[in-house]
Design an enzyme around this catalytic site. Structure first.
Site, PDB file in Angstrom:
ATOM      1  N   LYS A 267     -22.651  29.396 -28.762  1.00  0.00           N
ATOM      2  CA  LYS A 267     -22.030  30.614 -29.309  1.00  0.00           C
ATOM      3  C   LYS A 267     -20.527  30.404 -29.434  1.00  0.00           C
ATOM      4  O   LYS A 267     -19.881  29.935 -28.490  1.00  0.00           O
ATOM      5  CB  LYS A 267     -22.299  31.810 -28.392  1.00  0.00           C
ATOM      6  CG  LYS A 267     -21.667  33.108 -28.924  1.00  0.00           C
ATOM      7  CD  LYS A 267     -22.133  34.320 -28.138  1.00  0.00           C
ATOM      8  CE  LYS A 267     -21.232  34.703 -27.011  1.00  0.00           C
ATOM      9  NZ  LYS A 267     -19.980  35.367 -27.404  1.00  0.00           N
TER      10      LYS A 267
ATOM     11  N   ASP B 237     -20.251  34.744 -33.145  1.00  0.00           N
ATOM     12  CA  ASP B 237     -20.195  36.108 -32.592  1.00  0.00           C
ATOM     13  C   ASP B 237     -18.950  36.809 -33.115  1.00  0.00           C
ATOM     14  O   ASP B 237     -17.971  36.996 -32.399  1.00  0.00           O
ATOM     15  CB  ASP B 237     -20.183  36.019 -31.061  1.00  0.00           C
ATOM     16  CG  ASP B 237     -20.412  37.371 -30.411  1.00  0.00           C
ATOM     17  OD1 ASP B 237     -20.771  38.333 -31.123  1.00  0.00           O
ATOM     18  OD2 ASP B 237     -20.233  37.464 -29.184  1.00  0.00           O
TER      19      ASP B 237
ATOM     20  N   LYS C 297     -19.036  39.907 -34.744  1.00  0.00           N
ATOM     21  CA  LYS C 297     -19.171  41.371 -34.704  1.00  0.00           C
ATOM     22  C   LYS C 297     -18.507  42.022 -35.921  1.00  0.00           C
ATOM     23  O   LYS C 297     -17.577  42.812 -35.807  1.00  0.00           O
ATOM     24  CB  LYS C 297     -18.586  41.929 -33.409  1.00  0.00           C
ATOM     25  CG  LYS C 297     -19.297  41.428 -32.157  1.00  0.00           C
ATOM     26  CD  LYS C 297     -18.768  42.106 -30.900  1.00  0.00           C
ATOM     27  CE  LYS C 297     -19.530  41.715 -29.660  1.00  0.00           C
ATOM     28  NZ  LYS C 297     -19.328  40.317 -29.224  1.00  0.00           N
TER      29      LYS C 297
ATOM     30  N   HIS D  43     -17.591  44.341 -39.089  1.00  0.00           N
ATOM     31  CA  HIS D  43     -17.697  45.746 -39.484  1.00  0.00           C
ATOM     32  C   HIS D  43     -16.548  46.064 -40.434  1.00  0.00           C
ATOM     33  O   HIS D  43     -15.377  45.939 -40.055  1.00  0.00           O
ATOM     34  CB  HIS D  43     -17.637  46.651 -38.248  1.00  0.00           C
ATOM     35  CG  HIS D  43     -17.814  48.102 -38.566  1.00  0.00           C
ATOM     36  ND1 HIS D  43     -18.781  48.550 -39.440  1.00  0.00           N
ATOM     37  CD2 HIS D  43     -17.151  49.199 -38.142  1.00  0.00           C
ATOM     38  CE1 HIS D  43     -18.707  49.879 -39.528  1.00  0.00           C
ATOM     39  NE2 HIS D  43     -17.718  50.289 -38.754  1.00  0.00           N
ATOM     40  N   ASP D  44     -16.895  46.429 -41.672  1.00  0.00           N
ATOM     41  CA  ASP D  44     -15.864  46.739 -42.674  1.00  0.00           C
ATOM     42  C   ASP D  44     -16.578  47.461 -43.809  1.00  0.00           C
ATOM     43  O   ASP D  44     -17.771  47.788 -43.682  1.00  0.00           O
ATOM     44  CB  ASP D  44     -15.195  45.422 -43.143  1.00  0.00           C
ATOM     45  CG  ASP D  44     -13.774  45.638 -43.642  1.00  0.00           C
ATOM     46  OD1 ASP D  44     -13.558  46.574 -44.434  1.00  0.00           O
ATOM     47  OD2 ASP D  44     -12.878  44.869 -43.252  1.00  0.00           O
ATOM     48  N   ILE D  45     -15.898  47.685 -44.919  1.00  0.00           N
ATOM     49  CA  ILE D  45     -16.609  48.267 -46.057  1.00  0.00           C
ATOM     50  C   ILE D  45     -17.677  47.271 -46.516  1.00  0.00           C
ATOM     51  O   ILE D  45     -17.554  46.051 -46.285  1.00  0.00           O
ATOM     52  CB  ILE D  45     -15.655  48.632 -47.217  1.00  0.00           C
ATOM     53  CG1 ILE D  45     -14.933  47.397 -47.766  1.00  0.00           C
ATOM     54  CG2 ILE D  45     -14.659  49.701 -46.782  1.00  0.00           C
ATOM     55  CD1 ILE D  45     -14.202  47.653 -49.082  1.00  0.00           C
TER      56      ILE D  45
ATOM     57  N   THR E  70     -16.800  43.961 -48.360  1.00  0.00           N
ATOM     58  CA  THR E  70     -16.107  42.963 -47.544  1.00  0.00           C
ATOM     59  C   THR E  70     -17.070  42.307 -46.566  1.00  0.00           C
ATOM     60  O   THR E  70     -17.016  41.089 -46.352  1.00  0.00           O
ATOM     61  CB  THR E  70     -14.937  43.650 -46.794  1.00  0.00           C
ATOM     62  OG1 THR E  70     -14.066  44.225 -47.773  1.00  0.00           O
ATOM     63  CG2 THR E  70     -14.161  42.672 -45.945  1.00  0.00           C
TER      64      THR E  70
ATOM     65  N   THR F  79     -21.319  46.992 -24.440  1.00  0.00           N
ATOM     66  CA  THR F  79     -21.708  47.310 -23.062  1.00  0.00           C
ATOM     67  C   THR F  79     -20.502  47.752 -22.216  1.00  0.00           C
ATOM     68  O   THR F  79     -20.677  48.225 -21.107  1.00  0.00           O
ATOM     69  CB  THR F  79     -22.415  46.128 -22.384  1.00  0.00           C
ATOM     70  OG1 THR F  79     -21.634  44.960 -22.600  1.00  0.00           O
ATOM     71  CG2 THR F  79     -23.801  45.931 -22.936  1.00  0.00           C
TER      72      THR F  79
ATOM     73  N   GLY G 250     -22.062  31.800 -20.271  1.00  0.00           N
ATOM     74  CA  GLY G 250     -20.747  31.173 -20.393  1.00  0.00           C
ATOM     75  C   GLY G 250     -20.306  30.561 -19.087  1.00  0.00           C
ATOM     76  O   GLY G 250     -20.630  29.413 -18.766  1.00  0.00           O
ATOM     77  N   ARG G 251     -19.562  31.358 -18.297  1.00  0.00           N
ATOM     78  CA  ARG G 251     -18.895  30.812 -17.113  1.00  0.00           C
ATOM     79  C   ARG G 251     -19.795  30.132 -16.094  1.00  0.00           C
ATOM     80  O   ARG G 251     -19.357  29.130 -15.491  1.00  0.00           O
ATOM     81  CB  ARG G 251     -18.041  31.922 -16.477  1.00  0.00           C
ATOM     82  CG  ARG G 251     -16.808  32.214 -17.319  1.00  0.00           C
ATOM     83  CD  ARG G 251     -16.172  33.532 -16.992  1.00  0.00           C
ATOM     84  NE  ARG G 251     -16.996  34.649 -17.428  1.00  0.00           N
ATOM     85  CZ  ARG G 251     -16.669  35.924 -17.297  1.00  0.00           C
ATOM     86  NH1 ARG G 251     -15.525  36.228 -16.719  1.00  0.00           N
ATOM     87  NH2 ARG G 251     -17.463  36.875 -17.733  1.00  0.00           N
TER      88      ARG G 251
HETATM   89  O1  C5P Z   1     -19.101  33.939 -19.040  1.00  0.00           O
HETATM   90  P1  C5P Z   1     -20.240  34.886 -19.320  1.00  0.00           P
HETATM   91  O2  C5P Z   1     -21.613  34.266 -19.048  1.00  0.00           O
HETATM   92  O3  C5P Z   1     -20.064  36.222 -18.677  1.00  0.00           O
HETATM   93  O4  C5P Z   1     -20.146  35.051 -20.905  1.00  0.00           O
HETATM   94  C1  C5P Z   1     -20.949  35.924 -21.600  1.00  0.00           C
HETATM   95  C2  C5P Z   1     -20.688  35.800 -23.076  1.00  0.00           C
HETATM   96  O5  C5P Z   1     -21.425  36.828 -23.717  1.00  0.00           O
HETATM   97  C3  C5P Z   1     -19.242  35.998 -23.485  1.00  0.00           C
HETATM   98  O6  C5P Z   1     -19.009  35.188 -24.645  1.00  0.00           O
HETATM   99  C4  C5P Z   1     -19.155  37.462 -23.839  1.00  0.00           C
HETATM  100  O7  C5P Z   1     -18.212  37.740 -24.834  1.00  0.00           O
HETATM  101  C5  C5P Z   1     -20.543  37.727 -24.389  1.00  0.00           C
HETATM  102  N1  C5P Z   1     -20.991  39.105 -24.251  1.00  0.00           N
HETATM  103  C6  C5P Z   1     -21.070  39.779 -23.032  1.00  0.00           C
HETATM  104  N2  C5P Z   1     -21.522  41.061 -22.967  1.00  0.00           N
HETATM  105  C7  C5P Z   1     -21.906  41.676 -24.065  1.00  0.00           C
HETATM  106  C8  C5P Z   1     -21.843  41.026 -25.299  1.00  0.00           C
HETATM  107  C9  C5P Z   1     -21.382  39.728 -25.353  1.00  0.00           C
HETATM  108  O8  C5P Z   1     -20.735  39.221 -22.009  1.00  0.00           O
HETATM  109  N3  C5P Z   1     -22.377  42.885 -23.992  1.00  0.00           N
END
Ligand code: C5P
Length: 241
Positions: free
Chosen positions: A45, A72, A74, A76-78, A81, A127, A217-218
């Site tokens: 991602k 990712d 996200k 959102h526009d007219i 676009t 969220t 991610g982390r």
């Molecule tokens: O590091 P971590 O596992 O928390 O990363 C989660 C990834 O998912 C990040 O790229 C974050 O922007 C994305 N994300 C999120 N919660 C959401 C939507 C996307 O953590 N509701």
């Protein structure tokens, strides 16, 4: 989800269900992480941080190299676009693109990706928003109801999936039906810190709740052994499907 080149969700391998969020400052860091993860990870991602640091060529390069890419953005526009943006993303060869779940935006995106393998994911309600945040933004509806309404609209308009928390997945599966992909961030393997995520679930719980793809991610990027951490998550997914 769509029973096309991505296969029905029951046919997805455990490995192909893991999406690693490349939340790193620049493409060189991303390339080093991709090299470290090797064959363990098939899906990445790319979000604002990397995309706005010259990361979009990397998205196209990864797709050309046979990896799957979730952009990712996200959107959102007219409608016009959004449509032109979606056409450009489709040409990059990426697999997933997020759009906000507003009907105009979703209709424009669905029309614009026609004929391409690009799959569109709806972001229903971020969220980080609770009922008070929605009220402050002028909405007279609570988060739970708005998530349900927007998920139903996303399905009716022809989106391919929904981004949702592990806690929402089971309820959303009823609304989304068997065809849509549920893509779930906020994943933390047992024993790993939660960072700034408040509502986290383990990989096994997310799969049991009906998630098709897990975004992590982390727990991988910051692990001492990122490849080992990713492999452990793939194993946990495999045990849960
Ligand atoms: O590091 P971590 O596992 O928390 O990363 C989660 C990834 O998912 C990040 O790229 C974050 O922007 C994305 N994300 C999120 N919660 C959401 C939507 C996307 O953590 N509701």
């Amino acid at each position: 989800m769509h029973g096309t080149e991505l296969g029905m969700s029951s046919e997805l391998s455990a490995r192909d269900r893991l999406i690693v969020a490349l939340d790193v400052p620049d493409p060189r860091d991303a390339e080093a992480m991709i090299e470290t993860l090797g064959d363990t990870v098939t899906f990445y991602k790319i979000g604002y941080q990397l995309a706005f640091a010259h990361g979009t060529p990397l998205a196209a390069a990864l797709a050309s190299a046979g990896k799957r890419v979730f952009l990712d953005m996200k959107l959102h526009d007219i409608g016009n676009t959004v449509a032109r943006g979606v056409e450009s993303v489709a040409r990059m060869g990426v697999t997933f693109l997020t759009v906000h779940a507003y009907p105009q935006t979703m209709r424009a995106a669905v029309a614009a990706r026609a004929g391409s393998p690009l799959r569109l994911l709806a972001v229903t309600v971020l969220t980080s928003y609770d009922d008070a945040d929605l009220s402050e933004a002028g909405y007279c509806v609570g988060a739970k109801q708005l998530v349900a309404e927007r998920a139903a609209q996303a399905r009716a308009i022809g989106l391919d999936g929904i981004v949702c928390s592990g806690e929402e997945a089971a309820a959303l599966r009823q609304i989304a039906g068997p065809e849509m992909s549920l893509v779930t961030p906020g994943i933390r393997p047992t024993g790993i810190g939660h960072d700034d995520q408040k509502r986290v679930v383990t990989p096994a719980r997310a799969i049991a709740a009906g998630a098709d793809y897990l975004v992590v991610g982390r727990p991988i990027l910051e692990a001492r052994d990122p490849r080992g951490a990713a492999e452990a998550i793939v194993d946990e997914i495999a045990a849960a499907i």
